[in-house]
Design a protein around this motif. Sequence first.
Motif, PDB file in Angstrom:
ATOM      1  N   ILE A 198       0.845  -1.204   0.000  1.00  0.00           N
ATOM      2  CA  ILE A 198       0.000   0.000   0.000  1.00  0.00           C
ATOM      3  C   ILE A 198       0.873   1.244   0.000  1.00  0.00           C
ATOM      4  O   ILE A 198       0.622   2.207  -0.711  1.00  0.00           O
ATOM      5  CB  ILE A 198      -0.909   0.002   1.251  1.00  0.00           C
ATOM      6  CG1 ILE A 198      -1.848  -1.195   1.241  1.00  0.00           C
ATOM      7  CG2 ILE A 198      -1.639   1.341   1.394  1.00  0.00           C
ATOM      8  CD1 ILE A 198      -3.273  -0.925   0.945  1.00  0.00           C
ATOM      9  N   LEU A 199       1.969   1.197   0.789  1.00  0.00           N
ATOM     10  CA  LEU A 199       2.853   2.360   0.872  1.00  0.00           C
ATOM     11  C   LEU A 199       3.627   2.544  -0.432  1.00  0.00           C
ATOM     12  O   LEU A 199       3.779   3.656  -0.932  1.00  0.00           O
ATOM     13  CB  LEU A 199       3.837   2.180   2.027  1.00  0.00           C
ATOM     14  CG  LEU A 199       3.229   2.203   3.434  1.00  0.00           C
ATOM     15  CD1 LEU A 199       4.287   1.851   4.474  1.00  0.00           C
ATOM     16  CD2 LEU A 199       2.634   3.574   3.727  1.00  0.00           C
ATOM     17  N   ALA A 200       4.083   1.433  -1.001  1.00  0.00           N
ATOM     18  CA  ALA A 200       4.944   1.514  -2.178  1.00  0.00           C
ATOM     19  C   ALA A 200       4.147   1.793  -3.437  1.00  0.00           C
ATOM     20  O   ALA A 200       4.548   2.585  -4.280  1.00  0.00           O
ATOM     21  CB  ALA A 200       5.735   0.223  -2.333  1.00  0.00           C
ATOM     22  N   LYS A 201       3.000   1.099  -3.555  1.00  0.00           N
ATOM     23  CA  LYS A 201       2.240   1.243  -4.804  1.00  0.00           C
ATOM     24  C   LYS A 201       0.783   1.547  -4.505  1.00  0.00           C
ATOM     25  O   LYS A 201      -0.080   0.671  -4.658  1.00  0.00           O
ATOM     26  CB  LYS A 201       2.320  -0.068  -5.605  1.00  0.00           C
ATOM     27  CG  LYS A 201       3.705  -0.435  -6.045  1.00  0.00           C
ATOM     28  CD  LYS A 201       3.682  -1.757  -6.789  1.00  0.00           C
ATOM     29  CE  LYS A 201       5.063  -2.377  -6.799  1.00  0.00           C
ATOM     30  NZ  LYS A 201       5.019  -3.824  -6.512  1.00  0.00           N
ATOM     31  N   PRO A 202       0.494   2.753  -4.050  1.00  0.00           N
ATOM     32  CA  PRO A 202      -0.910   3.088  -3.809  1.00  0.00           C
ATOM     33  C   PRO A 202      -1.720   2.978  -5.097  1.00  0.00           C
ATOM     34  O   PRO A 202      -1.264   3.419  -6.147  1.00  0.00           O
ATOM     35  CB  PRO A 202      -0.846   4.524  -3.287  1.00  0.00           C
ATOM     36  CG  PRO A 202       0.505   5.032  -3.592  1.00  0.00           C
ATOM     37  CD  PRO A 202       1.407   3.859  -3.765  1.00  0.00           C
ATOM     38  N   ALA A 203      -2.888   2.351  -5.005  1.00  0.00           N
ATOM     39  CA  ALA A 203      -3.650   2.041  -6.210  1.00  0.00           C
ATOM     40  C   ALA A 203      -4.304   3.277  -6.821  1.00  0.00           C
ATOM     41  O   ALA A 203      -4.672   3.270  -7.994  1.00  0.00           O
ATOM     42  CB  ALA A 203      -4.719   0.989  -5.895  1.00  0.00           C
ATOM     43  N   SER A 204      -4.491   4.309  -6.027  1.00  0.00           N
ATOM     44  CA  SER A 204      -5.144   5.486  -6.589  1.00  0.00           C
ATOM     45  C   SER A 204      -4.673   6.727  -5.854  1.00  0.00           C
ATOM     46  O   SER A 204      -3.987   6.638  -4.818  1.00  0.00           O
ATOM     47  CB  SER A 204      -6.660   5.372  -6.454  1.00  0.00           C
ATOM     48  OG  SER A 204      -7.031   5.484  -5.101  1.00  0.00           O
ATOM     49  N   ALA A 205      -5.063   7.870  -6.371  1.00  0.00           N
ATOM     50  CA  ALA A 205      -4.687   9.129  -5.734  1.00  0.00           C
ATOM     51  C   ALA A 205      -5.261   9.192  -4.326  1.00  0.00           C
ATOM     52  O   ALA A 205      -4.649   9.736  -3.408  1.00  0.00           O
ATOM     53  CB  ALA A 205      -5.196  10.305  -6.561  1.00  0.00           C
ATOM     54  N   PHE A 206      -6.454   8.582  -4.153  1.00  0.00           N
ATOM     55  CA  PHE A 206      -7.086   8.608  -2.835  1.00  0.00           C
ATOM     56  C   PHE A 206      -6.227   7.866  -1.814  1.00  0.00           C
ATOM     57  O   PHE A 206      -5.985   8.364  -0.711  1.00  0.00           O
ATOM     58  CB  PHE A 206      -8.478   7.982  -2.917  1.00  0.00           C
ATOM     59  CG  PHE A 206      -9.129   7.853  -1.565  1.00  0.00           C
ATOM     60  CD1 PHE A 206      -9.678   8.961  -0.936  1.00  0.00           C
ATOM     61  CD2 PHE A 206      -9.188   6.625  -0.911  1.00  0.00           C
ATOM     62  CE1 PHE A 206     -10.263   8.856   0.309  1.00  0.00           C
ATOM     63  CE2 PHE A 206      -9.769   6.512   0.332  1.00  0.00           C
ATOM     64  CZ  PHE A 206     -10.318   7.628   0.944  1.00  0.00           C
ATOM     65  N   VAL A 207      -5.755   6.680  -2.183  1.00  0.00           N
ATOM     66  CA  VAL A 207      -4.910   5.908  -1.270  1.00  0.00           C
ATOM     67  C   VAL A 207      -3.640   6.688  -0.955  1.00  0.00           C
ATOM     68  O   VAL A 207      -3.191   6.743   0.188  1.00  0.00           O
ATOM     69  CB  VAL A 207      -4.571   4.524  -1.877  1.00  0.00           C
ATOM     70  CG1 VAL A 207      -3.709   3.729  -0.908  1.00  0.00           C
ATOM     71  CG2 VAL A 207      -5.833   3.773  -2.228  1.00  0.00           C
ATOM     72  N   GLU A 208      -3.111   7.323  -1.978  1.00  0.00           N
ATOM     73  CA  GLU A 208      -1.892   8.132  -1.835  1.00  0.00           C
ATOM     74  C   GLU A 208      -2.101   9.228  -0.779  1.00  0.00           C
ATOM     75  O   GLU A 208      -1.278   9.427   0.111  1.00  0.00           O
ATOM     76  CB  GLU A 208      -1.573   8.760  -3.194  1.00  0.00           C
ATOM     77  CG  GLU A 208      -0.377   9.682  -3.193  1.00  0.00           C
ATOM     78  CD  GLU A 208       0.853   9.024  -3.808  1.00  0.00           C
ATOM     79  OE1 GLU A 208       0.670   8.298  -4.809  1.00  0.00           O
ATOM     80  OE2 GLU A 208       1.951   9.221  -3.277  1.00  0.00           O
ATOM     81  N   THR A 209      -3.241   9.918  -0.880  1.00  0.00           N
ATOM     82  CA  THR A 209      -3.539  10.978   0.089  1.00  0.00           C
ATOM     83  C   THR A 209      -3.686  10.399   1.487  1.00  0.00           C
ATOM     84  O   THR A 209      -3.218  10.974   2.469  1.00  0.00           O
ATOM     85  CB  THR A 209      -4.884  11.668  -0.246  1.00  0.00           C
ATOM     86  OG1 THR A 209      -5.121  11.540  -1.626  1.00  0.00           O
ATOM     87  CG2 THR A 209      -4.887  13.108   0.188  1.00  0.00           C
TER      88      THR A 209
END
Lengths: 312, 254
Positions: free
Chosen positions: A223-234
Amino acid sequence: MIEIEGISKRYDATTVVDDVSMVIEPRTIAVIVGTSGSGKTTLLRMINRLVEPTAGVIRLDGADNRSLPGYELRRSIGYAIQGHGLFPHRTVAQNIATVPVLLGWDAARIKRRVDELMTLYQLDPQAFGPRYPHELSGGQQQRVGVARALAAEPNVLLMDEPFGALDPIIRNKAQEDLLAIQKRFGTTIILVTHDMEEAVHMGDKIAVMDAGKLVQYARPAEILAKPASAFVETLVGASEKPFRLLSLGRVRDAVETGAAEGEAIPADTSQRDALAELLWSGRPALPVTGADGKPLGRVTVDGLVKRAARPT
Amino acid sequence: MKEAGVKAWLPSLLRLALVVLLIAFVTNPGWFEPLLKPLTESNAPAIYNQGSLLTLTLLHLRTVLIATVAATIVAVALAILVTRPAGVEFLPLSRSLVNIGQTFPPVAVLALAVPAVGFGEKPTLIALFLYGLLPIFENALTGLTTLPANVVEAARGAGMTGWQRLVKVELPLSAPIILGGIRLSVVISLATATIGSTVAARTLGEVIIAGLLSNNLAFVLQGGLIVAALAVLIYDGLSTIERYTARRMGQETA
């Protein structure tokens, strides 16, 4: 094992949970993260059928969770909620004994179990058993809440922001306690939170929910390395990412050979805390000692910084 | 420290004195004759002489007890019914029914009940019953609808059935509020029961009415004072039980 298949919940026109499928492996902790209104609590409550799904199936160890009446199903699943929800008119011991009493255990077995859990949670059964919940501190109430949820030895424990009402120091302790107890009993835990820090710290896998949909379900590092979307990234917090990644690892995995000056760090400290210690003490390296107090080597700023970089 | 001790004991002491005084008065009213004598005129008797005060007091209490127990059972049952998912639609109806019971003056109920059930205790019981419903119903409703949400959620999550939640969690938690309603109802009934003597119910009203008819202030006063003492003591006793149950749950009482 918990299999969630195509689960949806609609209230009239609004879809709260939208076609969610995921599998939770036995003896692991799955953390469901999302903002408020993302449907995470509703998803959790459909597992023990406090909410009935509109569509889809949930199977617990292969059995459809609708094969039992709701109240019988709920007796077999632990449930701990924010603000603990202890019964104020019952003593601590009676609160913990709630589900065993409903299941008709005999008095001796109930007492044994209550004493065992209270001892496990560092509450003296003699002193705390006859007290009422309002006579306890917030942290003690929370522990009683979890003890009550675990009383009937459930294989599955559902937790809805169980640490939400605790101050940071007690919260850390409560999280460590839960991890220790999960290891001891091998309980499968599904924990809902809005706190990414908690999710990364507690979860074997993290499920990120947004607007009723499951956006990503993966191991914390992924999840930290490859967030699936901008939302996860935020949600992960761009500036926090390297530190969260470090918090996943222990110092023992980052030990290098060699010696260093200064106060030694125990090997089971998180790499994040070790980095903080290095930066704060202004040293490039610190010695590491094992659980038995023997020196293992050293941990360096350079070594940790490399580990904080995006995994490839 | 010592002063606080005296302050804490004073109410209990006063209560005890009132109980002793009340018992002495209803069992041996003759002792108090000199006190009441100045209130009478032209050598009228100072102590009620057409029946024992003790018997009347016990009958008065019995009437109030029967009416309150019946009102409690009906009001609490009704409140439980309309707070279950299946009964919610009856909430407005039951509210207005109970409100009608309260707006009807007890005297009017007596007047209407006598032709139907005859003179005596029965019409009084009906009036007290109807009059006592509202406070108990309203309080039970408040108690059952303002339960802490996470406690109810925890009870469901633990696997309690609807009945188990009611008996093990909802009723115990609303007990202090329901008791408050019963307390109000009892005090209203204690006072209202005196009117029952206008239709030949044997209550302390008999003493007051006899005093009014014969212009004997001593009768009126002793009837009134016994009722007042009973009301104060019962109110006090029920408040204590309420506070005890509430404090055990860690609730602050107003």
